[in-house]
Design an enzyme around this catalytic site. Structure first.
Site, mmCIF file in Angstrom:
data_model
loop_
_atom_site.group_PDB
_atom_site.id
_atom_site.type_symbol
_atom_site.label_atom_id
_atom_site.label_comp_id
_atom_site.label_asym_id
_atom_site.label_seq_id
_atom_site.Cartn_x
_atom_site.Cartn_y
_atom_site.Cartn_z
ATOM 1 N N ASN A 88 55.260 64.143 50.810
ATOM 2 C CA ASN A 88 54.901 64.576 52.171
ATOM 3 C C ASN A 88 55.347 63.488 53.132
ATOM 4 O O ASN A 88 54.729 62.433 53.221
ATOM 5 C CB ASN A 88 53.379 64.786 52.253
ATOM 6 C CG ASN A 88 52.924 65.105 53.673
ATOM 7 O OD1 ASN A 88 53.736 65.359 54.551
ATOM 8 N ND2 ASN A 88 51.613 65.087 53.895
ATOM 9 N N GLU B 149 44.941 65.517 57.759
ATOM 10 C CA GLU B 149 45.391 65.131 59.105
ATOM 11 C C GLU B 149 45.427 66.344 60.026
ATOM 12 O O GLU B 149 45.112 66.249 61.212
ATOM 13 C CB GLU B 149 46.753 64.433 59.011
ATOM 14 C CG GLU B 149 46.599 63.024 58.438
ATOM 15 C CD GLU B 149 47.795 62.494 57.671
ATOM 16 O OE1 GLU B 149 48.897 63.041 57.799
ATOM 17 O OE2 GLU B 149 47.604 61.513 56.921
ATOM 18 N N GLU C 11 42.826 65.133 47.956
ATOM 19 C CA GLU C 11 43.203 63.894 48.644
ATOM 20 C C GLU C 11 41.979 63.304 49.337
ATOM 21 O O GLU C 11 41.624 63.745 50.448
ATOM 22 C CB GLU C 11 44.269 64.174 49.707
ATOM 23 C CG GLU C 11 45.569 64.724 49.168
ATOM 24 C CD GLU C 11 46.714 64.454 50.129
ATOM 25 O OE1 GLU C 11 47.678 63.819 49.693
ATOM 26 O OE2 GLU C 11 46.641 64.853 51.305
ATOM 27 N N GLY D 3 46.899 56.467 52.973
ATOM 28 C CA GLY D 3 47.557 55.450 53.804
ATOM 29 C C GLY D 3 46.802 54.138 53.878
ATOM 30 O O GLY D 3 47.095 53.295 54.718
ATOM 31 N N HIS E 108 46.102 70.055 55.243
ATOM 32 C CA HIS E 108 46.084 68.599 55.040
ATOM 33 C C HIS E 108 44.979 67.999 55.917
ATOM 34 O O HIS E 108 44.729 68.484 57.025
ATOM 35 C CB HIS E 108 47.450 68.007 55.418
ATOM 36 C CG HIS E 108 47.583 66.574 54.995
ATOM 37 N ND1 HIS E 108 47.026 65.549 55.716
ATOM 38 C CD2 HIS E 108 48.173 66.001 53.914
ATOM 39 C CE1 HIS E 108 47.280 64.399 55.092
ATOM 40 N NE2 HIS E 108 47.978 64.655 53.996
ATOM 41 N N SER F 1 47.518 57.112 48.447
ATOM 42 C CA SER F 1 48.056 55.822 47.994
ATOM 43 C C SER F 1 48.594 55.867 46.565
ATOM 44 O O SER F 1 48.411 54.919 45.795
ATOM 45 C CB SER F 1 47.008 54.716 48.158
ATOM 46 O OG SER F 1 46.670 54.568 49.535
ATOM 47 N N LYS G 77 55.365 63.474 56.303
ATOM 48 C CA LYS G 77 54.624 63.432 57.569
ATOM 49 C C LYS G 77 55.632 63.346 58.733
ATOM 50 O O LYS G 77 56.714 63.908 58.628
ATOM 51 C CB LYS G 77 53.603 62.298 57.544
ATOM 52 C CG LYS G 77 52.709 62.394 56.291
ATOM 53 C CD LYS G 77 51.519 61.498 56.306
ATOM 54 C CE LYS G 77 50.724 61.701 55.017
ATOM 55 N NZ LYS G 77 49.507 60.916 54.932
#
Ligand code: 13P
Length: 259
Positions: free
Chosen positions: A11, A105, A175, A181, A103, A221, A13
């Site tokens: 991904n 985000e 996730e 991140g 996701h 990560s 992003k």
């Protein structure tokens, strides 16, 4: 031994313009071999503006590159007055195979609800593509002991209204938000425990066969150094990789966890 073929997805992003995208998939395709593709399914999820370039590269090589094209998001309608959005029908036309839905985000920064995510999942399936339905808890939720409740709710809502066959063919990505991140990976035991919960929920809502065949990825990560241990867990069937998927060498090493 699981019969499920692992899926390693990158991904990207909001990284890489279409020139950079081309460089990355070129490097990746030169590193991965037919042994890798036999052992592992691989997808890349560039920004929308890169999709056509990457698609063209994959099909124009002498040997078409067996990396699947993925998207990071879509609207649930086929077309209409939705400024700035991209429809699943448009993605399907570009040979997109996998679309990430929900996701964290998108949920946290753009206000996507469970109901929105379910509409996207249904629409992605209707256009013959495979959704990667994301779930995961915040640090506060983990510390409050509500990881299982959060993930269960997201998975149940995301799968609402689907047939067992549809569920069995999809991908669910666990996730944990605190691992995204941050360099802080869930331990393989913690990741396995939640992925097992996800499979149990799938069994409850769609039956044993769907639970056996649905692929569950871990994301947060994932690096070349921790991929093999995570992938060795019985309920983890792949990885959704952010940062490390932007570097061809790192992503190729993650794909090669099997070697
Ligand atoms: P990182 O691998 O950068 O932690 O991102 C994970 C992720 O959000 C993939 O969708």
């Amino acid at each position: 031994m699981s019969k499920r073929k692992p899926l390693i997805s990158g991904n990207w992003k909001m990284h890489h313009n279409h020139f950079e995208a081309l460089q990355l998939v070129q490097k990746l395709s030169y590193q991965l071999t037919s042994d890798d593709y036999e052992a592992v399914d691989v997808s890349v999820h560039p920004p929308f503006t890169d999709l056509r370039t990457v698609q063209t590269f994959f099909i124009s090589e002498k040997e078409p590159v067996p990396i699947a094209l993925g998207a990071q998001h879509c609207h649930h309608e086929d077309q209409g007055a939705f400024t700035g959005e991209v429809s699943p029908a448009m993605l399907a036309k570009l040979d997109v195979r996998y679309v990430i839905a929900g996701h964290s985000e998108r949920r946290e920064l753009f206000g996507e609800t469970d109901a929105d995510v379910n509409r996207k999942v249904q629409s992605i399936l209707r256009h013959g593509m495979t959704p990667i339905l994301c779930c995961g808890e915040t640090l506060e939720e983990r510390e409050a002991g509500s990881t299982e409740a959060k993930v269960t709710g997201q998975v149940e809502a995301g799968l609402a209204g689907l047939t067992p066959e549809q569920v069995g063919g999809m991908v669910i990505a666990y996730e944990p938000i605190w691992a995204i991140g941050t360099g802080r990976t869930a331990s393989s035991e913690d990741a396995q425990a939640v992925c097992q919960v996800v499979r149990t929920v799938v069994g409850r809502v769609a039956g044993a066969e769907a639970a056996e065949s649905v692929r569950i990825q871990y994301g947060g990560s994932v690096k070349p150094t921790n991929a093999a241990e995570l992938m060795a867990q019985p309920d983890i069937d792949g990885a959704l990789v952010g940062g490390a998927s932007l570097v061809a060498d790192d992503f190729a090493r993650i794909v090669r966890f099997h070697a």
